[in-house]
Scaffold this motif. Structure first.
Motif, PDB file in Angstrom:
ATOM      1  N   SER A  84     -23.637  -7.058  -6.484  1.00 43.54           N
ATOM      2  CA  SER A  84     -24.079  -7.971  -5.554  1.00 43.54           C
ATOM      3  C   SER A  84     -24.941  -9.306  -6.242  1.00 43.54           C
ATOM      4  O   SER A  84     -25.323 -10.350  -5.728  1.00 43.54           O
ATOM      5  CB  SER A  84     -25.436  -7.423  -4.815  1.00 43.54           C
ATOM      6  OG  SER A  84     -26.352  -6.878  -5.672  1.00 43.54           O
ATOM      7  N   GLN A  85     -24.885  -9.216  -7.825  1.00 41.55           N
ATOM      8  CA  GLN A  85     -25.552 -10.332  -8.390  1.00 41.55           C
ATOM      9  C   GLN A  85     -24.476 -11.282  -8.861  1.00 41.55           C
ATOM     10  O   GLN A  85     -24.910 -12.127  -9.372  1.00 41.55           O
ATOM     11  CB  GLN A  85     -26.371  -9.762  -9.437  1.00 41.55           C
ATOM     12  CG  GLN A  85     -27.491  -8.867  -9.146  1.00 41.55           C
ATOM     13  CD  GLN A  85     -28.175  -8.018 -10.295  1.00 41.55           C
ATOM     14  OE1 GLN A  85     -27.690  -7.282 -10.881  1.00 41.55           O
ATOM     15  NE2 GLN A  85     -29.473  -8.248 -10.587  1.00 41.55           N
TER      16      GLN A  85
ATOM     17  N   ASN B  63     -11.162  -7.606  -0.464  1.00 39.25           N
ATOM     18  CA  ASN B  63     -12.596  -7.622  -0.576  1.00 39.25           C
ATOM     19  C   ASN B  63     -13.333  -6.985  -1.950  1.00 39.25           C
ATOM     20  O   ASN B  63     -14.467  -6.395  -1.737  1.00 39.25           O
ATOM     21  CB  ASN B  63     -13.259  -6.894   0.603  1.00 39.25           C
ATOM     22  CG  ASN B  63     -12.766  -7.791   1.856  1.00 39.25           C
ATOM     23  OD1 ASN B  63     -13.121  -8.728   2.082  1.00 39.25           O
ATOM     24  ND2 ASN B  63     -12.356  -6.932   2.922  1.00 39.25           N
TER      25      ASN B  63
ATOM     26  N   MET C 247      -4.605  -1.852  -8.440  1.00 41.06           N
ATOM     27  CA  MET C 247      -4.545  -2.475  -7.275  1.00 41.06           C
ATOM     28  C   MET C 247      -5.922  -3.430  -7.269  1.00 41.06           C
ATOM     29  O   MET C 247      -6.794  -2.735  -7.420  1.00 41.06           O
ATOM     30  CB  MET C 247      -4.332  -1.683  -6.079  1.00 41.06           C
ATOM     31  CG  MET C 247      -3.934  -2.345  -4.654  1.00 41.06           C
ATOM     32  SD  MET C 247      -3.381  -1.157  -3.470  1.00 41.06           S
ATOM     33  CE  MET C 247      -2.720  -2.400  -2.405  1.00 41.06           C
TER      34      MET C 247
ATOM     35  N   PHE D 171      -8.120  -5.878  -4.309  1.00 44.55           N
ATOM     36  CA  PHE D 171      -8.024  -5.839  -2.882  1.00 44.55           C
ATOM     37  C   PHE D 171      -8.777  -7.147  -2.343  1.00 44.55           C
ATOM     38  O   PHE D 171      -9.364  -7.719  -3.007  1.00 44.55           O
ATOM     39  CB  PHE D 171      -8.741  -4.732  -2.346  1.00 44.55           C
ATOM     40  CG  PHE D 171      -8.421  -3.369  -2.496  1.00 44.55           C
ATOM     41  CD1 PHE D 171      -7.333  -2.858  -1.936  1.00 44.55           C
ATOM     42  CD2 PHE D 171      -8.610  -2.698  -3.780  1.00 44.55           C
ATOM     43  CE1 PHE D 171      -7.103  -1.324  -2.033  1.00 44.55           C
ATOM     44  CE2 PHE D 171      -8.240  -1.385  -4.096  1.00 44.55           C
ATOM     45  CZ  PHE D 171      -7.165  -0.868  -3.131  1.00 44.55           C
TER      46      PHE D 171
ATOM     47  N   ASN E 256     -13.944  -4.490  -3.208  1.00 42.76           N
ATOM     48  CA  ASN E 256     -14.369  -2.998  -3.180  1.00 42.76           C
ATOM     49  C   ASN E 256     -14.722  -2.359  -4.611  1.00 42.76           C
ATOM     50  O   ASN E 256     -14.462  -1.396  -5.096  1.00 42.76           O
ATOM     51  CB  ASN E 256     -13.017  -2.088  -2.923  1.00 42.76           C
ATOM     52  CG  ASN E 256     -12.526  -2.422  -1.474  1.00 42.76           C
ATOM     53  OD1 ASN E 256     -13.267  -2.825  -0.826  1.00 42.76           O
ATOM     54  ND2 ASN E 256     -11.087  -2.234  -1.397  1.00 42.76           N
ATOM     55  N   LEU E 257     -15.877  -3.118  -5.167  1.00 40.49           N
ATOM     56  CA  LEU E 257     -16.533  -2.689  -6.244  1.00 40.49           C
ATOM     57  C   LEU E 257     -17.573  -1.920  -5.826  1.00 40.49           C
ATOM     58  O   LEU E 257     -17.831  -1.715  -4.461  1.00 40.49           O
ATOM     59  CB  LEU E 257     -17.165  -3.950  -6.956  1.00 40.49           C
ATOM     60  CG  LEU E 257     -16.439  -5.129  -7.446  1.00 40.49           C
ATOM     61  CD1 LEU E 257     -17.333  -6.169  -7.969  1.00 40.49           C
ATOM     62  CD2 LEU E 257     -15.308  -4.273  -8.512  1.00 40.49           C
ATOM     63  N   TYR E 258     -18.055  -0.947  -6.607  1.00 43.35           N
ATOM     64  CA  TYR E 258     -19.070   0.148  -6.371  1.00 43.35           C
ATOM     65  C   TYR E 258     -20.353  -0.500  -6.404  1.00 43.35           C
ATOM     66  O   TYR E 258     -20.765  -0.880  -7.398  1.00 43.35           O
ATOM     67  CB  TYR E 258     -18.855   1.316  -7.241  1.00 43.35           C
ATOM     68  CG  TYR E 258     -17.650   1.960  -7.441  1.00 43.35           C
ATOM     69  CD1 TYR E 258     -17.025   2.447  -6.163  1.00 43.35           C
ATOM     70  CD2 TYR E 258     -16.816   2.275  -8.542  1.00 43.35           C
ATOM     71  CE1 TYR E 258     -15.920   3.010  -6.273  1.00 43.35           C
ATOM     72  CE2 TYR E 258     -15.568   2.771  -8.520  1.00 43.35           C
ATOM     73  CZ  TYR E 258     -15.066   3.335  -7.300  1.00 43.35           C
ATOM     74  OH  TYR E 258     -14.003   3.963  -7.259  1.00 43.35           O
ATOM     75  N   PRO E 259     -21.079  -0.634  -5.319  1.00 38.89           N
ATOM     76  CA  PRO E 259     -22.287  -1.540  -5.347  1.00 38.89           C
ATOM     77  C   PRO E 259     -23.445  -0.757  -5.813  1.00 38.89           C
ATOM     78  O   PRO E 259     -24.255  -1.678  -6.429  1.00 38.89           O
ATOM     79  CB  PRO E 259     -22.437  -1.596  -3.779  1.00 38.89           C
ATOM     80  CG  PRO E 259     -21.814  -0.369  -3.061  1.00 38.89           C
ATOM     81  CD  PRO E 259     -20.557  -0.139  -3.925  1.00 38.89           C
TER      82      PRO E 259
ATOM     83  N   TYR F 295     -25.447  -5.919 -11.633  1.00 40.17           N
ATOM     84  CA  TYR F 295     -24.707  -5.321 -10.023  1.00 40.17           C
ATOM     85  C   TYR F 295     -23.719  -6.274  -9.532  1.00 40.17           C
ATOM     86  O   TYR F 295     -24.062  -7.487  -9.509  1.00 40.17           O
ATOM     87  CB  TYR F 295     -25.786  -4.655  -9.285  1.00 40.17           C
ATOM     88  CG  TYR F 295     -26.659  -3.519 -10.028  1.00 40.17           C
ATOM     89  CD1 TYR F 295     -25.824  -2.097  -9.976  1.00 40.17           C
ATOM     90  CD2 TYR F 295     -27.686  -3.450 -10.661  1.00 40.17           C
ATOM     91  CE1 TYR F 295     -26.552  -1.125 -10.566  1.00 40.17           C
ATOM     92  CE2 TYR F 295     -28.444  -2.422 -11.463  1.00 40.17           C
ATOM     93  CZ  TYR F 295     -27.626  -1.196 -11.193  1.00 40.17           C
ATOM     94  OH  TYR F 295     -28.438  -0.325 -11.899  1.00 40.17           O
TER      95      TYR F 295
ATOM     96  N   LEU G  84      -1.278   4.570  -0.754  1.00 45.80           N
ATOM     97  CA  LEU G  84      -2.372   4.398   0.151  1.00 45.80           C
ATOM     98  C   LEU G  84      -2.009   4.665   1.669  1.00 45.80           C
ATOM     99  O   LEU G  84      -2.714   5.109   2.333  1.00 45.80           O
ATOM    100  CB  LEU G  84      -3.399   3.107   0.137  1.00 45.80           C
ATOM    101  CG  LEU G  84      -3.961   2.931  -1.410  1.00 45.80           C
ATOM    102  CD1 LEU G  84      -4.688   1.480  -1.637  1.00 45.80           C
ATOM    103  CD2 LEU G  84      -4.700   3.861  -1.557  1.00 45.80           C
TER     104      LEU G  84
ATOM    105  N   ARG H  17     -11.657  -3.857 -14.070  1.00 46.91           N
ATOM    106  CA  ARG H  17     -11.705  -2.364 -13.494  1.00 46.91           C
ATOM    107  C   ARG H  17     -10.195  -1.779 -13.599  1.00 46.91           C
ATOM    108  O   ARG H  17     -10.077  -0.599 -14.158  1.00 46.91           O
ATOM    109  CB  ARG H  17     -12.464  -2.167 -12.269  1.00 46.91           C
ATOM    110  CG  ARG H  17     -12.463  -0.755 -11.803  1.00 46.91           C
ATOM    111  CD  ARG H  17     -13.443  -0.550 -10.677  1.00 46.91           C
ATOM    112  NE  ARG H  17     -12.740  -1.046  -9.456  1.00 46.91           N
ATOM    113  CZ  ARG H  17     -13.243  -1.044  -8.233  1.00 46.91           C
ATOM    114  NH1 ARG H  17     -14.262  -0.476  -8.092  1.00 46.91           N
ATOM    115  NH2 ARG H  17     -12.630  -1.241  -7.320  1.00 46.91           N
ATOM    116  N   SER H  18      -9.350  -2.419 -12.911  1.00 42.73           N
ATOM    117  CA  SER H  18      -7.856  -1.840 -12.651  1.00 42.73           C
ATOM    118  C   SER H  18      -7.268  -1.944 -14.293  1.00 42.73           C
ATOM    119  O   SER H  18      -6.629  -0.970 -14.574  1.00 42.73           O
ATOM    120  CB  SER H  18      -7.193  -2.801 -11.858  1.00 42.73           C
ATOM    121  OG  SER H  18      -6.977  -2.150 -10.731  1.00 42.73           O
TER     122      SER H  18
ATOM    123  N   ARG I  19       0.841  -1.081  -0.159  1.00 45.40           N
ATOM    124  CA  ARG I  19      -0.075  -0.015   0.050  1.00 45.40           C
ATOM    125  C   ARG I  19       0.846   1.416   0.096  1.00 45.40           C
ATOM    126  O   ARG I  19       0.451   2.490  -0.382  1.00 45.40           O
ATOM    127  CB  ARG I  19      -1.089  -0.029   1.253  1.00 45.40           C
ATOM    128  CG  ARG I  19      -2.041  -1.216   0.998  1.00 45.40           C
ATOM    129  CD  ARG I  19      -2.883  -1.420   2.430  1.00 45.40           C
ATOM    130  NE  ARG I  19      -3.277  -0.315   2.948  1.00 45.40           N
ATOM    131  CZ  ARG I  19      -4.578   0.043   2.750  1.00 45.40           C
ATOM    132  NH1 ARG I  19      -5.389  -0.732   1.976  1.00 45.40           N
ATOM    133  NH2 ARG I  19      -5.032   1.195   3.183  1.00 45.40           N
TER     134      ARG I  19
END
Ligand SMILES: Nc1ncnc2c1ncn2[C@@H]1O[C@H](COP(=O)(O)OP(=O)(O)OP(=O)(O)O)[C@@H](O)[C@H]1O
Ligand SMILES: [Mg+2]
Lengths: 222, 250
Positions: B144-145, B94, B90, B92, B96-99, B142, B59, B158-159, B54
């Motif tokens: 969560s799906q 968890n 980077m 992670f 860290n997607l945008y829900p 999304y 970070l 995404r990165s 980090r």
């Protein structure tokens, strides 16, 4: 005791509508202002500096811990002796705003805490500036989580406007109470205004729930 | 200047130290990671692995020493930080997607605001990378799906949309159900095969053997041992490394 008379309600409708306009107007202003104060208050409340957050925390505790009617009386009867005289209408707007804002502050704060700290790392690592992260990530997520409880507060703001009859604001409840004083038709009048309040509240909730469903689509895992 | 052009090395740490208050979490870190190299970092919990990586994209700050990425010093200079974050992606633990955003929008947000791509350019690039991680058909869903493994592959896509030269992974598979670990490791291995510079904090030793050029063992904020995977696993020099390996391999 006279029999229930629908005709009497019908005759009173024009007066009641005049009152309803005032109810809607005072509530509408208070809702807008309280959401604004709520947003600013929340921003201060979560600030790192105690100088900013502490007064807001005190404000929230004070308003939550005192009866709304007393707040109304204080603003209408008490403030003039401190040099600030407001009409019944503006006293009502201020009282409702002050009361509702503390609940918005708290629900916005809960919304913010639902965002979580870690997602900020993702935004930072992608090169987003912190204002961009706040605007495109934090606010949308926080708004969605805060919406149900802020909607409650909005509905309660409308209902609490009825207290303003106590300072002589000619809103819906005032009109009903006033007519009852002459005609003694309390059953008809109170039923009538109950139905009118209910209709307004149902409309507002329905609009709110529509918004909620639209915004929350992503969380519906299907 | 004449002579062969010296290509800037990927990442260098020189005598880097970091404290959290009184807690010394990075101790005199010296490390060079060359362009195209794949490095796996392992070590016990709390040894400073996350902190180490980090610091590379700021970070976290460090208090002494120097880190350079592609010749640029990682310091408080805003322009340096922006340039470095442009080069370094980077991923992670968890995800860290945008829900609140679709998979596609997760992949386009930063492209549009950081890189200035138009919506259609950004979406085209996003679809390209979603194909690469083999989930283009999920673009309109999304987070969560999706399953955890799919979410992590979205995070990788995404990165990649930002065209990084270096990818950092912080235990990318440790939040996943065992049956989903493979698909994420496969995606990472493919990326490695294409020449990406990678630093992965992971305890997936199979992955380390397959992909890593070097394995780093950290303990108590210090690098205890750096070796090629074969030496590292078959012939560790340090007693602490041996003990750690015997714990995680069985
Ligand atoms: N924000 C923080 N404030 C204070 N101490 C911290 C903070 N973040 C990490 N630490 C401490 O720094 C040390 C190193 O943490 P780090 O997260 O880098 O370890 P790690 O090797 O990644 O561990 P793990 O395998 O559990 O992820 C730990 O002792 C941890 O408790
Ligand atoms: Mg860690």
């Amino acid at each position: 005791m006279p029999a229930f008379d629908w005709g009497y309600i019908w005759e009173a409708v024009p007066d009641l509508l005049d009152g309803l306009v005032v109810t809607i107007y005072v509530s509408f202003l208070a809702i807008l202002l309280s959401l604004t104060v709520g947003a600013i208050g929340c921003a201060l409340r979560v600030a790192d500096h105690k100088i900013l957050s502490f007064p807001v925390a005190g404000y929230v505790e004070f308003i939550r811990g005192t009866p709304f009617l007393v707040q109304v009386f204080f603003i209408f009867y008490g403030l003039p002796s401190l040099g600030l005289t407001l009409s019944a209408f503006w006293s009502g707007v201020v009282a409702l705003t002050v009361w509702a804002s503390v609940f918005h502050i708290e629900s916005f704060r809960a919304g913010l805490s639902a965002v979580g700290k870690e997602i900020q790392n993702a935004s930072a690592s992608l090169g987003l500036r912190s204002w961009q992260h706040t605007l495109f990530v934090v606010l949308p997520i926080a708004t969605r989580s805060a919406l149900p409880s802020s909607l409650n507060t909005i509905v309660a703001t409308i209902k609490n406007s009825a207290y303003l009859q106590a300072i002589g604001l000619v809103e819906l409840t005032f009109v009903a109470v006033d007519r009852i004083a002459y005609d003694f038709r309390s059953t008809e009048m109170f039923l009538a205004i109950c139905l009118i309040y209910l209709a307004v509240v149902l409309l507002v909730s329905a609009a709110g729930h529509r918004l909620e469903r639209r915004l929350n689509r992503p969380y519906v895992g299907r | 200047m004449n002579g062969p052009i010296q290509k800037d090395v990927g990442i260098t740490f020189s005598k880097v130290n970091k404290w959290y208050g009184a807690l010394h979490v990075l101790r005199d870190i010296d490390l060079t990671v060359h362009d195209g190299e794949k490095v796996v970092v392992c070590g016990p919990s709390g040894s400073g692995k996350s902190t180490l990586i980090r610091c590379i994209n700021r970070l976290e700050e460090y208090q002494s020493g120097e880190i350079k990425v592609g010749g640029i010093a990682v310091d408080s200079n805003r322009r340096n930080i922006d340039q470095i974050r442009r080069r370094v992606g980077m991923v992670f633990q968890n995800f860290n997607l945008y829900p609140h955003l679709t998979i596609l929008d997760n992949c386009t947000l930063a492209q549009r605001w950081v890189r200035g791509f138009s919506r259609s350019e950004a979406e085209e690039r996003a679809m390209h990378y979603l194909k690469r991680v083999r989930i283009p058909d999920q673009a309109s869903k999304y987070p969560s799906q999706l399953s955890g493994g799919q979410q992590q592959r979205v995070a990788i896509a995404r990165s990649l949309c930002m065209s990084p030269e270096i990818m950092l992974f912080d235990e990318p598979t440790s939040a996943l159900d065992p049956e989903l670990v493979r698909e994420v490791l496969d995606t990472m291995a493919e990326l490695a095969g294409e020449g990406m510079t990678m630093i992965c904090v992971t305890h997936e030793m199979g992955f380390a053997k397959q992909v890593a050029d070097r394995v780093i063992f950290m303990d108590d904020g210090a690098i205890v041992e750096i070796a090629e995977p074969r030496d590292f696993f078959d012939n560790p020099k340090e007693e602490r490394t041996r003990k750690f390996l015997s714990q995680i391999l069985h």
